[in-house]
Design an enzyme around this catalytic site. Structure first.
Site, PDB file in Angstrom:
ATOM      1  N   GLY A 104       0.828  -1.206   0.000  1.00 48.16           N
ATOM      2  CA  GLY A 104       0.000   0.000   0.000  1.00 48.16           C
ATOM      3  C   GLY A 104       0.859   1.252   0.000  1.00 48.16           C
ATOM      4  O   GLY A 104       2.079   1.180  -0.201  1.00 48.16           O
ATOM      5  N   GLY A 106       1.887   3.117   2.349  1.00 50.47           N
ATOM      6  CA  GLY A 106       2.925   3.090   3.375  1.00 50.47           C
ATOM      7  C   GLY A 106       4.162   2.360   2.869  1.00 50.47           C
ATOM      8  O   GLY A 106       5.292   2.878   2.938  1.00 50.47           O
ATOM      9  N   ASP A 152      -8.720  -1.886  -0.931  1.00 46.99           N
ATOM     10  CA  ASP A 152      -9.592  -0.701  -0.876  1.00 46.99           C
ATOM     11  C   ASP A 152      -9.657   0.085  -2.189  1.00 46.99           C
ATOM     12  O   ASP A 152     -10.483   0.968  -2.338  1.00 46.99           O
ATOM     13  CB  ASP A 152      -9.090   0.277   0.201  1.00 46.99           C
ATOM     14  CG  ASP A 152      -9.228  -0.295   1.597  1.00 46.99           C
ATOM     15  OD1 ASP A 152      -9.804  -1.383   1.732  1.00 46.99           O
ATOM     16  OD2 ASP A 152      -8.762   0.348   2.548  1.00 46.99           O
ATOM     17  N   ARG A 187     -36.643  -7.785   6.454  1.00 46.94           N
ATOM     18  CA  ARG A 187     -35.691  -7.227   7.399  1.00 46.94           C
ATOM     19  C   ARG A 187     -34.836  -6.155   6.750  1.00 46.94           C
ATOM     20  O   ARG A 187     -34.700  -6.110   5.540  1.00 46.94           O
ATOM     21  CB  ARG A 187     -34.735  -8.336   7.851  1.00 46.94           C
ATOM     22  CG  ARG A 187     -35.013  -8.756   9.251  1.00 46.94           C
ATOM     23  CD  ARG A 187     -34.071  -9.822   9.722  1.00 46.94           C
ATOM     24  NE  ARG A 187     -34.763 -10.573  10.758  1.00 46.94           N
ATOM     25  CZ  ARG A 187     -34.617 -11.867  10.994  1.00 46.94           C
ATOM     26  NH1 ARG A 187     -33.790 -12.572  10.277  1.00 46.94           N
ATOM     27  NH2 ARG A 187     -35.282 -12.438  11.964  1.00 46.94           N
ATOM     28  N   GLY A 195     -12.663   0.154   3.671  1.00 44.53           N
ATOM     29  CA  GLY A 195     -12.449   1.412   2.961  1.00 44.53           C
ATOM     30  C   GLY A 195     -12.419   2.568   3.935  1.00 44.53           C
ATOM     31  O   GLY A 195     -13.438   3.193   4.204  1.00 44.53           O
ATOM     32  N   ARG A 196     -11.211   2.819   4.498  1.00 52.70           N
ATOM     33  CA  ARG A 196     -11.108   3.861   5.518  1.00 52.70           C
ATOM     34  C   ARG A 196     -11.188   5.257   4.904  1.00 52.70           C
ATOM     35  O   ARG A 196     -11.815   6.142   5.437  1.00 52.70           O
ATOM     36  CB  ARG A 196      -9.807   3.696   6.298  1.00 52.70           C
ATOM     37  CG  ARG A 196     -10.071   3.304   7.739  1.00 52.70           C
ATOM     38  CD  ARG A 196      -8.801   2.972   8.447  1.00 52.70           C
ATOM     39  NE  ARG A 196      -8.400   1.611   8.209  1.00 52.70           N
ATOM     40  CZ  ARG A 196      -7.143   1.195   8.165  1.00 52.70           C
ATOM     41  NH1 ARG A 196      -6.158   2.028   8.300  1.00 52.70           N
ATOM     42  NH2 ARG A 196      -6.872  -0.075   7.968  1.00 52.70           N
ATOM     43  N   MET A 562     -15.780 -21.593 -24.836  1.00 57.46           N
ATOM     44  CA  MET A 562     -16.598 -20.936 -25.864  1.00 57.46           C
ATOM     45  C   MET A 562     -15.885 -19.723 -26.450  1.00 57.46           C
ATOM     46  O   MET A 562     -14.782 -19.399 -26.047  1.00 57.46           O
ATOM     47  CB  MET A 562     -17.926 -20.512 -25.260  1.00 57.46           C
ATOM     48  CG  MET A 562     -18.887 -21.647 -25.045  1.00 57.46           C
ATOM     49  SD  MET A 562     -20.461 -20.993 -24.427  1.00 57.46           S
ATOM     50  CE  MET A 562     -21.490 -22.443 -24.620  1.00 57.46           C
TER      51      MET A 562
HETATM   52  P1  ADP Z   1       0.439  -0.357   3.476  1.00 58.40           P
HETATM   53  O1  ADP Z   1       1.701  -0.533   2.718  1.00 58.40           O
HETATM   54  O2  ADP Z   1      -0.561  -1.412   3.147  1.00 58.40           O
HETATM   55  O3  ADP Z   1      -0.068   1.049   3.394  1.00 58.40           O
HETATM   56  P2  ADP Z   1       1.489   0.184   6.099  1.00 58.40           P
HETATM   57  O4  ADP Z   1       1.142   1.616   6.019  1.00 58.40           O
HETATM   58  O5  ADP Z   1       1.281  -0.538   7.379  1.00 58.40           O
HETATM   59  O6  ADP Z   1       0.723  -0.677   5.010  1.00 58.40           O
HETATM   60  O7  ADP Z   1       3.020   0.056   5.683  1.00 58.40           O
HETATM   61  C1  ADP Z   1       3.680  -1.188   5.686  1.00 58.40           C
HETATM   62  C2  ADP Z   1       5.111  -0.977   6.140  1.00 58.40           C
HETATM   63  O8  ADP Z   1       5.773  -0.044   5.271  1.00 58.40           O
HETATM   64  C3  ADP Z   1       5.222  -0.351   7.522  1.00 58.40           C
HETATM   65  O9  ADP Z   1       5.117  -1.294   8.554  1.00 58.40           O
HETATM   66  C4  ADP Z   1       6.595   0.266   7.459  1.00 58.40           C
HETATM   67  O10 ADP Z   1       7.584  -0.716   7.638  1.00 58.40           O
HETATM   68  C5  ADP Z   1       6.682   0.764   6.018  1.00 58.40           C
HETATM   69  N1  ADP Z   1       6.270   2.182   5.980  1.00 58.40           N
HETATM   70  C6  ADP Z   1       5.031   2.665   6.076  1.00 58.40           C
HETATM   71  N2  ADP Z   1       5.010   4.013   6.028  1.00 58.40           N
HETATM   72  C7  ADP Z   1       6.289   4.386   5.919  1.00 58.40           C
HETATM   73  C8  ADP Z   1       6.954   5.653   5.814  1.00 58.40           C
HETATM   74  N3  ADP Z   1       6.269   6.805   5.824  1.00 58.40           N
HETATM   75  N4  ADP Z   1       8.298   5.661   5.714  1.00 58.40           N
HETATM   76  C9  ADP Z   1       8.978   4.502   5.698  1.00 58.40           C
HETATM   77  N5  ADP Z   1       8.414   3.294   5.777  1.00 58.40           N
HETATM   78  C10 ADP Z   1       7.102   3.218   5.884  1.00 58.40           C
END
Ligand code: ADP
Length: 748
Positions: A104, A106, A152, A187, A195-196, A562
């Site tokens: 994602g 992050g 999401d 009902r 979906g936050r 098909m």
């Molecule tokens: P997603 O990738 O699904 O958004 P997360 O936000 O939990 O999930 O991020 C997964 C991992 O990526 C985190 O546990 C962290 O190790 C790394 N990560 C997330 N945000 C950052 C950031 N701003 N800078 C560096 N690493 C990050």
């Protein structure tokens, strides 16, 4: 030789395995060495056996698996300098300087940070004596390609994220099931979906299931008393005959002041204000799990292949890219720009700038939201005074396609809401000839959205001879202003024949529109037809099962699908199931091909292969039929393996439509009503428009009837140019036997 590593990080999503398989195989095929990093960034920091080579066969047989076979994690250590230093040391110890990250926003932000810090962290490791200057010099930069894994669908820069379509499958199936019990008991149900920050899942599942009210973060109800508004809509619905009420709430739903809306609040409102017996269902992690859908497997495969190449080919100055899809094409955009835009959308929601949030989600999101707003109405708007009322005939024609009902339902409701009169024609052109035409109203299409088949009735009959006279009379008797045909190629032919008879029958000089609904996906002017996604999923699920049985008994299967002369279902199902061979009419089948196929099978089974899977389009070749291929392979396979044929047959035309097909049905219906209104406005006497509707690069496009001859191959009943044929090389590359094995064994 480039050494590339791949990891999955953050929340897991169905389709991650398909992406992984494509990354690994594409990189190996391009001559790179590939490592997997297990357990996301935690594995990168831990190093050791968590970073190890991954081979061609390691990613075999994983396409159908949910989650990710290399594990994922959230990792707080990665947020620290010390953690990232360890990560870089482990990457360099393994001589890795190209990375594909599947996660994602992050995880993608983390990847970008790693790339930016690569140089200082490398120098720090040299200074600390943990890295030799020579090794540091050999890896001056880190190349990054990112893929968005998130159910999401909450990422700017790609139309869909890995896992979103599968989650939509889970939700749609759950809400369909809830609807039937809700209707039995009178009902109300409140269903919470994930979906936050993004209402995609709520919006699309609301549209797909015919829900009665939907609450999403980007566009809260525009009044303070949202409970009152919701209850008013639901009450009207019950008055006009609905037996159930379904409210879908996105996890991040808010009111117009930004206060969260919980399922409990919705339940209380329905119970207290309407006296409804109301239950809450929180779908939770069910949405994340399960086998990926066909669309997810295919999309993830394509972006995975592109990401591997992007990471391998990146130069020192290349920015990290986000590989995504836009308008049905693979795109590469600057990764951090997308992450920033995404944060901008979240910020817009937080600061209650809903207009901006909706705009940034893009035009199709907005269009679908507007269609939903009409379709969830309990009853149509009252007609406006002086408004032109259009009477249009609507019929299904051709073979049944799942989603025909959803299209008719949406077209009828959208039209009735605008004061028009839809006339339902039973049994395709037969009904038009025999006068089986009746007015449809808002409630006559109630409950049609999730059903397969055709409630109006459909068949392949085409009008000829005296039929034209009968049709003209019926059109005149019913004062038909326009004709809307939702169906397959024989329906198109029927409409074309009316159009060609316009000179003889003035009644045919009305606006005419063909809406593509055929599992074959062979219609002019449309990249996708309604029903083809459902058929693809039906085939894929059947093949998944057949594969399991084959593994158990050293067997090869020839599965016939098909599509008539169009290989769409064959090729796409091969991509979605990892079939090693696909026989298409578009390419033909030669004896040399078959000799090569036998050789591959025999060699494969001799070296431990346990299953052979070949998909044959039903008209791939007139003489090399499925039984012929089976006999040939069986004879040549001797005791190594046996061969069975499986003709999937009419199950491919059945089943409830998938969410994609239902959503497309609603979009097409919206476009169709706009076409009819626009064209009925043109002064009579001119030649009325006659066109085929379709999505081309995701844009609604009209192809005039007179242009069909230029675009369509009438001998094979398929478009001359088929966009999906471009995917042939990728399908072939991914399904080949391990190229290293071949090299070792002296094969090309
Ligand atoms: P997603 O990738 O699904 O958004 P997360 O936000 O939990 O999930 O991020 C997964 C991992 O990526 C985190 O546990 C962290 O190790 C790394 N990560 C997330 N945000 C950052 C950031 N701003 N800078 C560096 N690493 C990050």
């Amino acid at each position: 030789m480039k050494r590339l590593a791949v990891l999955t990080s953050g929340g897991d999503a169905p389709g991650m395995n398909a992406a992984l398989r494509a990354v690994v195989r594409t990189a190996l095929d391009a001559g790179a060495e590939v490592y997997a990093i297990y357990e996301g960034y935690q594995g990168m920091i831990d190093g050791g056996s968590r970073i190890r080579p991954i081979h061609w066969t390691d990613v075999g047989g994983i396409l159908h698996k949910g989650g990710t076979i290399i594990g994922t994690a959230r990792c707080d250590d990665f947020l620290t300098h010390e953690g990232r230093l360890k990560a870089v040391r482990n990457l360099l110890a393994n001589q890795i300087d190209a990375l594909v990250v599947i996660g994602g926003d992050g995880s993608l932000t983390g990847a970008d940070m790693l790339r930016r810090e690569w140089e200082p962290l490398r120098s720090e490791l040299v200074v600390r004596g943990e890295l030799s200057p020579e090794t540091a010099d050999r890896h001056p930069y880190l190349s990054i390609a990112g893929l968005v894994g998130s159910i999401d669908n909450d990422m700017y820069g790609t139309d869909t994220t890995i896992g979103a379509n599968s989650a939509l499958h889970r939700i749609t199936a759950a809400v369909d099931a809830i609807s039937s019990t809700a209707a039995s008991h009178h009902r109300a149900f409140v269903v919470e979906v994930m979906g936050r920050n993004c209402g995609y899942l709520a919006l699309m599942s609301g549209l797909a299931t015919g829900a009665d009210f939907v609450l999403i973060p980007e566009s809260p109800p525009d009044v303070d008393d949202w409970e009152g508004k919701m209850c008013e809509i639901l009450s009207t619905g019950l008055q006009v005959g609905r037996r159930d009420s379904i409210v879908i709430v996105a996890e991040g739903a808010i009111d117009r002041h930004g206060n969260p809306i919980s399922c409990e609040q919705v339940r209380r409102a329905l119970t207290e204000r309407m006296g409804e017996d109301t239950r809450i269902t929180v779908l939770g992690h069910v949405q994340r799990g399960g086998a990926p859908s066909a669309a997810d497997r295919i999309m993830s495969t394509l972006v995975g292949a592109a990401a591997a190449l992007a990471a391998i080919n990146a130069g020192p100055d290349s920015e990290p890219v986000l590989i995504g899809v836009h308008n049905n094409r693979i795109t590469a955009l600057p990764l951090m720009a997308c992450v920033r835009k995404n944060q901008e959308i979240n910020e817009a929601i937080r600061s209650l700038d809903f207009k901006k949030a909706m705009e940034m989600r893009g035009p199709s999101y907005q269009a679908i939201f507007n269609i939903l707003r009409t379709l969830v109405r309990a009853a149509p708007h009252p007609p406006k005074p002086g408004q032109k009322q259009i009477r249009f005939a609507i019929l299904n024609a051709g073979a049944p396609a799942p989603g025909m009902n959803a299209t008719v339902r949406a077209a009828v409701r959208l039209a009735v809401d605008r004061g028009h009169i839809p006339l339902g024609v039973r049994h395709g052109f037969r009904g038009l000839i025999e006068g089986q035409i009746e007015e449809l109203n808002w409630m006559s299409v109630n409950g049609w959205a999730p059903t397969g088949g055709s409630e109006l009735g459909t068949n392949r009959r085409k009008p000829t001879g005296s039929d034209f006279y009968a049709i003209a009379r019926n059109l005149e008797d019913h004062k038909v202003d326009a004709i809307l045909m939702v169906g397959g190629w024989s329906g198109y032919e029927g409409m074309l024949s009316l159009w060609k008879e316009r000179k003889s029958y003035p009644a045919f000089n009305t606006p005419m529109l063909c809406v593509p609904a055929s599992i074959d996906n062979n219609l002019p002017g449309a990249e996708f037809s309604i029903g083809s996604d459902t058929a693809l999923n039906v085939i894929m699920e059947a093949v998944d099962k057949i594969k399991q049985s084959a593994v158990a008994s050293n067997r090869s299967f020839i599965i016939e699908v098909m599509g008539r002369y169009c290989g769409y279902l064959a090729l796409m199902s091969a991509l979605a199931t990892g079939a090693e061979r696909v026989y298409l009419n578009e390419e033909g089948v030669t004896l040399n091909d078959l000799v090569r196929d036998i050789d591959l099978l025999v060699t494969g089974f001799r070296h431990g292969k346990r299953l052979g899977l070949m998909i044959r389009n039903e008209c791939a070749n007139e003489l090399y039929t499925a039984p012929f291929l089976a006999a040939l392979f069986e004879q040549e396979g001797k005791d190594l393996f046996d061969v069975r044929v499986s003709v999937l047959g009419h199950m491919q035309q059945g089943g409830d439509p998938t969410p994609l097909d239902r959503v497309m049905a609603a979009r097409m219906a919206g476009e169709a009503i706009q076409f009819i209104e626009r064209e009925c406005d043109v002064s009579r006497g001119d030649e009325a428009a006659a066109a085929c509707l379709g999505l081309v690069a995701e844009q609604a496009t009209l192809t005039p009837f007179y242009d069909i001859a230029r675009l369509f191959d009438f001998e094979h009943n398929r478009p001359k140019q088929q966009w999906w044929m471009e995917l042939r090389p990728i399908a072939q590359m991914l399904a080949q036997p391990d190229p290293h094995f071949n090299k070792q064994n002296g094969r090309s």
